[in-house]
Design a protein around this motif. Structure first.
Motif, PDB file in Angstrom:
ATOM      1  N   HIS A 114      22.758  89.908   0.178  1.00 25.95           N
ATOM      2  CA  HIS A 114      22.780  90.933   1.400  1.00 25.95           C
ATOM      3  C   HIS A 114      21.894  92.187   0.905  1.00 25.95           C
ATOM      4  N   CYS A 115      21.253  92.319  -0.045  1.00 29.30           N
ATOM      5  CA  CYS A 115      20.077  93.096  -0.087  1.00 29.30           C
ATOM      6  C   CYS A 115      19.206  93.379   0.909  1.00 29.30           C
ATOM      7  N   ARG A 116      18.348  94.343   1.116  1.00 29.64           N
ATOM      8  CA  ARG A 116      17.288  94.606   1.918  1.00 29.64           C
ATOM      9  C   ARG A 116      15.808  93.976   1.218  1.00 29.64           C
ATOM     10  N   VAL A 117      15.217  93.364   2.164  1.00 32.33           N
ATOM     11  CA  VAL A 117      13.855  92.989   1.467  1.00 32.33           C
ATOM     12  C   VAL A 117      12.978  93.384   2.671  1.00 32.33           C
ATOM     13  N   ALA A 118      11.835  94.200   2.449  1.00 32.71           N
ATOM     14  CA  ALA A 118      10.913  94.607   3.398  1.00 32.71           C
ATOM     15  C   ALA A 118       9.753  93.558   3.462  1.00 32.71           C
ATOM     16  N   SER A 119       9.318  93.486   4.803  1.00 30.66           N
ATOM     17  CA  SER A 119       8.191  92.424   4.925  1.00 30.66           C
ATOM     18  C   SER A 119       7.424  92.663   6.364  1.00 30.66           C
ATOM     19  N   LYS A 120       6.319  92.123   6.315  1.00 24.90           N
ATOM     20  CA  LYS A 120       5.568  92.094   7.790  1.00 24.90           C
ATOM     21  C   LYS A 120       5.518  90.632   8.013  1.00 24.90           C
ATOM     22  N   PHE A 121       6.046  89.627   6.972  1.00 24.59           N
ATOM     23  CA  PHE A 121       6.018  88.214   7.059  1.00 24.59           C
ATOM     24  C   PHE A 121       7.462  87.717   7.388  1.00 24.59           C
ATOM     25  N   VAL A 122       8.161  88.229   8.582  1.00 26.20           N
ATOM     26  CA  VAL A 122       9.642  88.196   8.555  1.00 26.20           C
ATOM     27  C   VAL A 122      10.016  86.756   8.525  1.00 26.20           C
ATOM     28  N   LYS A 123       9.431  85.613   9.360  1.00 27.99           N
ATOM     29  CA  LYS A 123       9.801  84.259   9.033  1.00 27.99           C
ATOM     30  C   LYS A 123       9.498  83.711   7.787  1.00 27.99           C
ATOM     31  N   CYS A 124       8.493  84.011   6.779  1.00 27.61           N
ATOM     32  CA  CYS A 124       8.156  83.360   5.778  1.00 27.61           C
ATOM     33  C   CYS A 124       9.197  84.104   4.695  1.00 27.61           C
ATOM     34  N   ARG A 126      12.288  84.884   5.456  1.00 27.52           N
ATOM     35  CA  ARG A 126      13.687  84.539   5.684  1.00 27.52           C
ATOM     36  C   ARG A 126      13.751  83.009   5.292  1.00 27.52           C
ATOM     37  N   ASP A 127      12.807  82.341   5.676  1.00 27.29           N
ATOM     38  CA  ASP A 127      12.489  80.947   5.291  1.00 27.29           C
ATOM     39  C   ASP A 127      12.658  80.729   3.751  1.00 27.29           C
ATOM     40  N   TYR A 128      11.923  81.682   2.866  1.00 31.66           N
ATOM     41  CA  TYR A 128      12.085  81.627   1.483  1.00 31.66           C
ATOM     42  C   TYR A 128      13.633  81.934   0.823  1.00 31.66           C
ATOM     43  N   PHE A 129      14.221  83.019   1.324  1.00 32.23           N
ATOM     44  CA  PHE A 129      15.431  83.143   0.810  1.00 32.23           C
ATOM     45  C   PHE A 129      16.466  82.136   1.305  1.00 32.23           C
ATOM     46  N   ASN A 130      16.343  81.605   2.463  1.00 31.26           N
ATOM     47  CA  ASN A 130      17.274  80.561   2.960  1.00 31.26           C
ATOM     48  C   ASN A 130      17.126  79.378   1.950  1.00 31.26           C
ATOM     49  N   SER A 131      15.908  79.138   1.443  1.00 28.65           N
ATOM     50  CA  SER A 131      15.659  78.074   0.533  1.00 28.65           C
ATOM     51  C   SER A 131      16.064  78.215  -0.704  1.00 28.65           C
ATOM     52  N   ILE A 132      16.503  79.305  -1.106  1.00 25.93           N
ATOM     53  CA  ILE A 132      17.018  79.390  -2.536  1.00 25.93           C
ATOM     54  C   ILE A 132      18.532  79.917  -2.339  1.00 25.93           C
ATOM     55  N   ASP A 133      18.982  79.941  -0.709  1.00 27.65           N
ATOM     56  CA  ASP A 133      20.514  80.158  -0.443  1.00 27.65           C
ATOM     57  C   ASP A 133      21.017  81.454  -1.333  1.00 27.65           C
ATOM     58  N   LEU A 134      20.116  82.552  -0.596  1.00 21.87           N
ATOM     59  CA  LEU A 134      20.526  84.112  -1.051  1.00 21.87           C
ATOM     60  C   LEU A 134      20.535  84.751   0.068  1.00 21.87           C
ATOM     61  N   PRO A 135      21.535  84.980   0.670  1.00 20.79           N
ATOM     62  CA  PRO A 135      21.519  85.899   2.099  1.00 20.79           C
ATOM     63  C   PRO A 135      20.784  87.233   1.836  1.00 20.79           C
ATOM     64  N   VAL A 136      19.909  87.512   2.687  1.00 16.48           N
ATOM     65  CA  VAL A 136      19.333  89.111   2.501  1.00 16.48           C
ATOM     66  C   VAL A 136      19.216  89.598   3.808  1.00 16.48           C
ATOM     67  N   ASP A 137      18.934  90.715   3.850  1.00 18.71           N
ATOM     68  CA  ASP A 137      18.714  91.451   5.090  1.00 18.71           C
ATOM     69  C   ASP A 137      17.200  91.792   5.275  1.00 18.71           C
ATOM     70  N   ILE A 138      16.551  91.126   6.177  1.00 22.02           N
ATOM     71  CA  ILE A 138      14.997  91.308   6.269  1.00 22.02           C
ATOM     72  C   ILE A 138      14.521  92.416   7.040  1.00 22.02           C
ATOM     73  N   VAL A 139      14.098  93.471   6.536  1.00 19.66           N
ATOM     74  CA  VAL A 139      13.645  94.512   7.088  1.00 19.66           C
ATOM     75  C   VAL A 139      12.133  94.529   7.639  1.00 19.66           C
ATOM     76  N   PRO A 140      11.801  94.372   9.004  1.00 15.25           N
ATOM     77  CA  PRO A 140      10.486  94.287   9.263  1.00 15.25           C
ATOM     78  C   PRO A 140       9.758  95.645   9.283  1.00 15.25           C
ATOM     79  N   LEU A 141       8.539  95.589   8.388  1.00 11.77           N
ATOM     80  CA  LEU A 141       7.764  96.735   8.240  1.00 11.77           C
ATOM     81  C   LEU A 141       6.207  96.369   8.420  1.00 11.77           C
ATOM     82  N   TYR A 142       5.527  96.967   9.037  1.00 12.30           N
ATOM     83  CA  TYR A 142       3.998  96.401   9.222  1.00 12.30           C
ATOM     84  C   TYR A 142       3.035  97.721   9.007  1.00 12.30           C
ATOM     85  N   GLY A 143       3.357  98.443   8.077  1.00 12.98           N
ATOM     86  CA  GLY A 143       2.547  99.471   7.476  1.00 12.98           C
ATOM     87  C   GLY A 143       2.471  99.190   5.940  1.00 12.98           C
TER      88      GLY A 143
END
Length: 214
Positions: A114-124, A126-143
């Motif tokens: 449940h830690c925060r992970v910042a990314s402009k590649f939100v789907k990628c 999320r898919d990665y952390f789902n694949s390793i079964d680690l729940p995280v909060d994806i924070v969309p950033l575009y800068g």
């Protein structure tokens, strides 16, 4: 007339060079005094659209362009309905998880749930952390995504890495590589199947080993 979507940014110069090699000159897009977003080649055989890299597969999917060049990272993120025809072998980079160099983490699995992970590649991301079964909060950033861990807003980032210099200069380090990315040639599926505007011949020329960067 054949329409080709070209990506602004890091892939533009090499993309233009590839088309120049087969007789389609879009070099006017490299003229900094030029503000046109749509141009026709001097031989009148094709027109080019200069668009954001993230928009290239959208223009191709919806048929406003029959061909386009875009990074594999964008294709993974957008999941557009386009035909992926060739790896053009340039624009090498990688999608990576990175954290502050001073952090105790040495792999993505070390990150707290449940830690925060910042990314402009939100789907990628999320898919990665789902694949390793680690729940995280994806924070969309575009800068500047690197600011996420620096400011403490996020524990980690998922972003493109080329040389790694930006990470090093901001005291960040890579933990994992999700996948490698290069420039890809894409086409509108129906245009490709019916060979409109002699598309097949053009694609074969672009696929020529002589044009591929090793």
């Amino acid at each position: 007339m054949l329409t080709i979507a070209l990506p602004k940014g890091a892939l533009l110069q090499e993309s233009i060079a590839r088309f120049q090699a087969i007789g389609l000159d879009f070099s006017a897009f490299l003229d900094k005094s030029n503000r046109q977003l749509q141009i026709t080649t001097p031989n009148g055989k094709a027109q080019g659209l200069l668009v954001r890299a993230q928009d290239v597969p959208v223009y191709v999917e919806y048929g406003q362009a029959q061909l386009g060049i875009v990074g594999y990272d964008v294709l993974r993120e957008k999941q557009a309905d386009v035909a992926q025809l060739a790896d053009l072998g340039f624009g090498h980079c990688r999608m990576s998880v990175a954290v502050k160099a001073s952090s105790p983490y040495r792999s993505a699995l070390d990150l707290p749930a449940h830690c925060r992970v910042a990314s402009k590649f939100v789907k990628c991301a999320r898919d990665y952390f789902n694949s390793i079964d680690l729940p995280v909060d994806i924070v969309p950033l575009y800068g500047s995504v690197e600011l996420g861990p620096i400011t403490g807003m996020s524990e980690a980032i998922v972003d493109l890495v080329s040389t790694g210099r930006t990470l090093q200069e901001n005291n960040l380090m890579e933990l994992e590589v999700l996948y490698e990315s290069t420039a890809r040639l894409i086409a509108h599926p129906i245009s490709y199947r019916v060979n409109s505007d002699g598309l097949s011949d053009l694609i074969q020329q672009l696929r020529s080993p002589a044009l591929v960067t090793i």
